[in-house]
Write an enzyme that holds these catalytic residues in place. Sequence first.
Site, mmCIF file in Angstrom:
data_model
loop_
_atom_site.group_PDB
_atom_site.id
_atom_site.type_symbol
_atom_site.label_atom_id
_atom_site.label_comp_id
_atom_site.label_asym_id
_atom_site.label_seq_id
_atom_site.Cartn_x
_atom_site.Cartn_y
_atom_site.Cartn_z
ATOM 1 N N LYS A 89 -52.499 -30.157 -23.397
ATOM 2 C CA LYS A 89 -52.068 -28.822 -23.859
ATOM 3 C C LYS A 89 -53.264 -27.873 -24.011
ATOM 4 O O LYS A 89 -53.182 -26.710 -23.619
ATOM 5 C CB LYS A 89 -51.286 -28.936 -25.180
ATOM 6 C CG LYS A 89 -49.895 -29.545 -25.011
ATOM 7 C CD LYS A 89 -49.046 -28.750 -24.036
ATOM 8 C CE LYS A 89 -47.655 -29.283 -23.837
ATOM 9 N NZ LYS A 89 -46.931 -28.656 -22.727
ATOM 10 N N TYR A 110 -51.536 -35.963 -24.848
ATOM 11 C CA TYR A 110 -50.688 -34.761 -24.797
ATOM 12 C C TYR A 110 -51.469 -33.540 -25.281
ATOM 13 O O TYR A 110 -51.435 -32.472 -24.667
ATOM 14 C CB TYR A 110 -49.474 -35.020 -25.677
ATOM 15 C CG TYR A 110 -48.441 -33.926 -25.743
ATOM 16 C CD1 TYR A 110 -47.675 -33.577 -24.638
ATOM 17 C CD2 TYR A 110 -48.179 -33.272 -26.960
ATOM 18 C CE1 TYR A 110 -46.686 -32.602 -24.726
ATOM 19 C CE2 TYR A 110 -47.194 -32.304 -27.055
ATOM 20 C CZ TYR A 110 -46.448 -31.964 -25.934
ATOM 21 O OH TYR A 110 -45.474 -31.014 -26.034
#
Length: 313
Positions: free
Chosen positions: A145, A141
């Site tokens: 990002k 994740y």
Amino acid sequence: MKKILLTGALGQIGSELTAKLRSVYGSDNVIATDIRETDSHVVHNGPFEKLDVTDAEKMFDIAKKNNVDTIIHLAALLSATAEKKPLLAWNLNMGGLVNALETARELDCQFFTPSSIGAFGPSTPKNSTPQDTIMRPTTMYGVNKVSGELLSDYYFQKFGVDTRGLRFPGLISYETMPGGGTTDYAVEIYYEAIKNNAYTSYIGEGTHMDMMYMPDALQAIIDLMEADPSKLDHRNSFNVSAMSIAPEDAAAAIRVHQPDFKLDYDVDPVRQAIAESWPDAIDSSAAKAEWGFKANFDLAKMTADMLDKLKTK
Ligand code: AKB
């Protein structure tokens, strides 16, 4: 008046942001999309289309047909799910983002996508985490990002797309449950306080993470999108936080209203490791200085409102 396309509109942020944007810009000017279609105000109270964000052609067609000038791209897997399914997360989070950025480039749209405190990693300063600092996340994740922030900057610098973003902390809300995040405990604790007057936390005692109440998050998105571009030194993405809390802090705030509320722990090693790789408390001063970010809800005010709203619900 803006004409906005939203992806992931049935998710935790999307469901409330759609309603807020429709109240500000008019129902017909907010085209909500999601991979699912549910019996929700998002589907019934304005334009809605089913859209899988990995389908570039369909995304472009919906945006063109509706003459949108703004894209808010929310569809993504959150940290804990992404850790379980890293390849799916890469394909969905990065594939969806590049499709949305390409649509914005081709149709000359303003663009917003959220980043996260998950963009930071264990080598990032833990407290007062600066706006510009070391970003070496250890989760899929987080990799998504950071890549998303860089890609959004690239589309601004290379193609002039007006990209803007926020590094959101855990978002606490009562309308739609989050799913697959590391900070989800901070929502669950309020639901369980109302249902059972007790909560077992999968995040350990003393583990601090940044949080924000949903009304402040929605206002921050609108304020950043409306901000004078000449004042923005940063774009992708601004640190924003309203509080840094550990599970026992939320429990203490709940006990002000429910003195017998019980908190115990059954720590999930995967989500605990993710939480420990993130900062304890980020510094939002660039957002305050460049476009006037302000959070109206602290822990006490948010807790009173959450318990009140959930009781009614
Ligand atoms: C998560 O926990 O994955 C999200 C986030 C902080 O980005 N809520």
